[in-house]
Design a protein around this motif. Structure first.
Motif, PDB file in Angstrom:
ATOM      1  N   LYS A  87      31.823  21.354  26.815  1.00 26.97           N
ATOM      2  CA  LYS A  87      30.853  20.348  27.357  1.00 26.97           C
ATOM      3  C   LYS A  87      31.505  19.454  27.538  1.00 26.97           C
ATOM      4  CE  LYS A  87      26.710  22.720  25.799  1.00 26.97           C
ATOM      5  NZ  LYS A  87      25.513  22.549  25.149  1.00 26.97           N
ATOM      6  N   GLY A  88      32.508  18.852  26.808  1.00 29.01           N
ATOM      7  CA  GLY A  88      32.925  17.552  26.983  1.00 29.01           C
ATOM      8  C   GLY A  88      33.793  17.252  28.005  1.00 29.01           C
ATOM      9  N   ARG A  89      34.641  18.412  28.181  1.00 28.23           N
ATOM     10  CA  ARG A  89      35.925  18.227  29.076  1.00 28.23           C
ATOM     11  C   ARG A  89      36.448  19.457  29.708  1.00 28.23           C
ATOM     12  NH1 ARG A  89      40.627  17.045  24.502  1.00 28.23           N
ATOM     13  NH2 ARG A  89      40.062  19.030  23.441  1.00 28.23           N
ATOM     14  N   PRO A  90      37.293  19.251  30.960  1.00 25.89           N
ATOM     15  CA  PRO A  90      37.900  20.640  31.284  1.00 25.89           C
ATOM     16  C   PRO A  90      38.977  21.214  30.440  1.00 25.89           C
ATOM     17  CG  PRO A  90      38.307  18.812  32.726  1.00 25.89           C
ATOM     18  CD  PRO A  90      37.537  18.263  31.661  1.00 25.89           C
ATOM     19  N   GLU A  91      39.266  22.293  30.456  1.00 24.91           N
ATOM     20  CA  GLU A  91      40.490  22.516  29.479  1.00 24.91           C
ATOM     21  C   GLU A  91      41.405  23.768  30.116  1.00 24.91           C
ATOM     22  OE1 GLU A  91      39.459  25.279  25.909  1.00 24.91           O
ATOM     23  OE2 GLU A  91      37.500  25.301  26.783  1.00 24.91           O
ATOM     24  N   TYR A  92      42.659  23.701  29.459  1.00 21.96           N
ATOM     25  CA  TYR A  92      43.591  24.822  29.901  1.00 21.96           C
ATOM     26  C   TYR A  92      43.468  26.062  28.784  1.00 21.96           C
ATOM     27  CZ  TYR A  92      45.324  21.907  33.476  1.00 21.96           C
ATOM     28  OH  TYR A  92      45.163  20.913  34.625  1.00 21.96           O
ATOM     29  N   HIS A  93      43.017  27.285  28.960  1.00 22.01           N
ATOM     30  CA  HIS A  93      42.894  28.209  28.125  1.00 22.01           C
ATOM     31  C   HIS A  93      43.896  28.986  28.327  1.00 22.01           C
ATOM     32  CE1 HIS A  93      39.689  30.376  26.000  1.00 22.01           C
ATOM     33  NE2 HIS A  93      40.399  31.247  26.279  1.00 22.01           N
ATOM     34  N   ARG A  94      44.635  29.403  27.211  1.00 18.24           N
ATOM     35  CA  ARG A  94      45.512  30.278  26.939  1.00 18.24           C
ATOM     36  C   ARG A  94      45.299  31.824  27.490  1.00 18.24           C
ATOM     37  NH1 ARG A  94      45.783  26.594  23.532  1.00 18.24           N
ATOM     38  NH2 ARG A  94      45.247  27.869  21.586  1.00 18.24           N
ATOM     39  N   VAL A  95      46.031  32.519  28.302  1.00 11.37           N
ATOM     40  CA  VAL A  95      45.472  33.839  28.890  1.00 11.37           C
ATOM     41  C   VAL A  95      46.497  34.731  28.844  1.00 11.37           C
ATOM     42  CG1 VAL A  95      43.252  32.992  29.755  1.00 11.37           C
ATOM     43  CG2 VAL A  95      45.545  33.116  31.364  1.00 11.37           C
ATOM     44  N   SER A  96      46.304  35.959  28.936  1.00 10.66           N
ATOM     45  CA  SER A  96      47.267  37.135  29.443  1.00 10.66           C
ATOM     46  C   SER A  96      46.877  37.459  30.624  1.00 10.66           C
ATOM     47  CB  SER A  96      47.221  38.192  28.042  1.00 10.66           C
ATOM     48  OG  SER A  96      47.937  39.189  28.551  1.00 10.66           O
ATOM     49  N   LEU A  97      47.811  37.354  31.615  1.00 10.26           N
ATOM     50  CA  LEU A  97      47.568  37.984  32.940  1.00 10.26           C
ATOM     51  C   LEU A  97      47.975  39.362  33.183  1.00 10.26           C
ATOM     52  CD1 LEU A  97      49.065  34.949  34.803  1.00 10.26           C
ATOM     53  CD2 LEU A  97      46.347  35.577  34.653  1.00 10.26           C
ATOM     54  N   GLN A  98      47.102  40.165  33.904  1.00 10.12           N
ATOM     55  CA  GLN A  98      47.466  41.769  34.295  1.00 10.12           C
ATOM     56  C   GLN A  98      47.241  41.405  35.986  1.00 10.12           C
ATOM     57  OE1 GLN A  98      44.552  41.238  32.108  1.00 10.12           O
ATOM     58  NE2 GLN A  98      46.144  41.094  30.423  1.00 10.12           N
ATOM     59  N   ARG A  99      48.391  42.271  36.420  1.00 10.78           N
ATOM     60  CA  ARG A  99      47.996  42.442  38.010  1.00 10.78           C
ATOM     61  C   ARG A  99      47.895  43.749  38.418  1.00 10.78           C
ATOM     62  NH1 ARG A  99      53.643  41.697  41.822  1.00 10.78           N
ATOM     63  NH2 ARG A  99      54.014  43.739  40.718  1.00 10.78           N
ATOM     64  N   ALA A 100      47.017  43.961  39.352  1.00 11.42           N
ATOM     65  CA  ALA A 100      46.611  45.212  39.661  1.00 11.42           C
ATOM     66  C   ALA A 100      46.637  45.046  41.532  1.00 11.42           C
ATOM     67  CB  ALA A 100      45.017  45.435  39.492  1.00 11.42           C
ATOM     68  N   GLN A 101      46.804  46.253  42.009  1.00 13.22           N
ATOM     69  CA  GLN A 101      46.746  46.492  43.379  1.00 13.22           C
ATOM     70  C   GLN A 101      45.274  46.571  43.729  1.00 13.22           C
ATOM     71  OE1 GLN A 101      49.026  49.980  44.311  1.00 13.22           O
ATOM     72  NE2 GLN A 101      50.809  48.680  44.740  1.00 13.22           N
ATOM     73  N   THR A 102      45.016  46.045  44.960  1.00 12.94           N
ATOM     74  CA  THR A 102      43.508  46.040  45.438  1.00 12.94           C
ATOM     75  C   THR A 102      43.330  47.491  46.033  1.00 12.94           C
ATOM     76  OG1 THR A 102      44.195  44.914  47.578  1.00 12.94           O
ATOM     77  CG2 THR A 102      43.434  43.611  45.873  1.00 12.94           C
ATOM     78  N   PRO A 103      42.238  47.838  46.037  1.00 15.17           N
ATOM     79  CA  PRO A 103      41.849  49.272  46.458  1.00 15.17           C
ATOM     80  C   PRO A 103      42.145  49.635  48.015  1.00 15.17           C
ATOM     81  CG  PRO A 103      40.111  48.433  45.150  1.00 15.17           C
ATOM     82  CD  PRO A 103      41.029  47.242  45.393  1.00 15.17           C
ATOM     83  N   HIS A 104      41.804  48.531  48.745  1.00 19.47           N
ATOM     84  CA  HIS A 104      41.815  48.642  50.199  1.00 19.47           C
ATOM     85  C   HIS A 104      42.983  48.324  51.025  1.00 19.47           C
ATOM     86  CE1 HIS A 104      40.433  44.507  49.106  1.00 19.47           C
ATOM     87  NE2 HIS A 104      41.027  44.138  49.959  1.00 19.47           N
ATOM     88  N   ASP A 105      44.127  47.543  50.085  1.00 18.76           N
ATOM     89  CA  ASP A 105      45.235  47.235  50.546  1.00 18.76           C
ATOM     90  C   ASP A 105      46.235  47.141  49.591  1.00 18.76           C
ATOM     91  OD1 ASP A 105      47.836  46.148  51.627  1.00 18.76           O
ATOM     92  OD2 ASP A 105      46.572  44.495  52.543  1.00 18.76           O
ATOM     93  N   LYS A 106      47.352  48.123  49.469  1.00 14.55           N
ATOM     94  CA  LYS A 106      48.264  48.313  48.438  1.00 14.55           C
ATOM     95  C   LYS A 106      49.271  47.013  48.440  1.00 14.55           C
ATOM     96  CE  LYS A 106      46.498  52.387  47.029  1.00 14.55           C
ATOM     97  NZ  LYS A 106      45.571  52.320  45.860  1.00 14.55           N
ATOM     98  N   LEU A 107      49.467  46.319  49.313  1.00 11.62           N
ATOM     99  CA  LEU A 107      50.251  45.227  49.579  1.00 11.62           C
ATOM    100  C   LEU A 107      49.415  43.911  48.887  1.00 11.62           C
ATOM    101  CD1 LEU A 107      51.974  45.821  53.000  1.00 11.62           C
ATOM    102  CD2 LEU A 107      52.760  46.514  50.722  1.00 11.62           C
TER     103      LEU A 107
END
Length: 140
Positions: A87-107
């Motif tokens: 509530k006091g401030r914005p923050e940078y949250h440590r995350v693990s990223l996963q990339r996935a192809q979108t169903p309608h466009d494989k690129l």
């Protein structure tokens, strides 16, 4: 960020940049990614000066450098689970990223971000699986 200036033995001015980082390892790591690395990249790669080459005004040059600096790559990602916002401030949250192809466009790809868990600055283990920092707004 401090800029130290002293007169060298041959009469020239020597300048050194000193980065004052937090003592906590996780905080220091995050600050390095957000502040130190972009600054060193800017110093290493330089700034396109064609627009300001005729300007002798230091403030104009600095504003141009800041406005045109490549800080770090950004992408949009969706959190896999809700995260409680600070509530006091914005923050940078440590995350693990996963990339996935979108169903309608494989690129095309979409990204999903999973929290590395408790975000205490003393929790070094959260860096192990983090490959991104997600900018989160201040909570309401």
């Amino acid at each position: 960020l401090l800029q130290l200036t002293k007169k060298g033995s041959n009469g020239t001015i020597c300048r050194k940049l000193v980065f004052a980082l937090p003592g906590n390892p996780v905080s220091a790591s995050v600050c390095t990614e957000l502040l130190v690395r972009p600054c060193l990249d800017l110093l290493n790669q330089g700034v396109e000066t064609s627009e300001v080459v005729n300007s002798l005004d230091e403030q104009v040059f600095i504003r141009h450098a800041v406005d045109n600096a490549s800080v770090h790559d950004e992408l949009m990602a969706t959190l896999t689970k809700d995260v409680k916002l600070d509530k006091g401030r914005p923050e940078y949250h440590r995350v693990s990223l996963q990339r996935a192809q979108t169903p309608h466009d494989k690129l095309q790809y979409s990204y999903h971000a999973t929290s590395t868990g408790v975000q205490r600055s003393s929790r070094v283990l959260s860096l192990r699986s983090a490959d991104g920092l997600m900018m989160l707004p201040r909570g309401g």
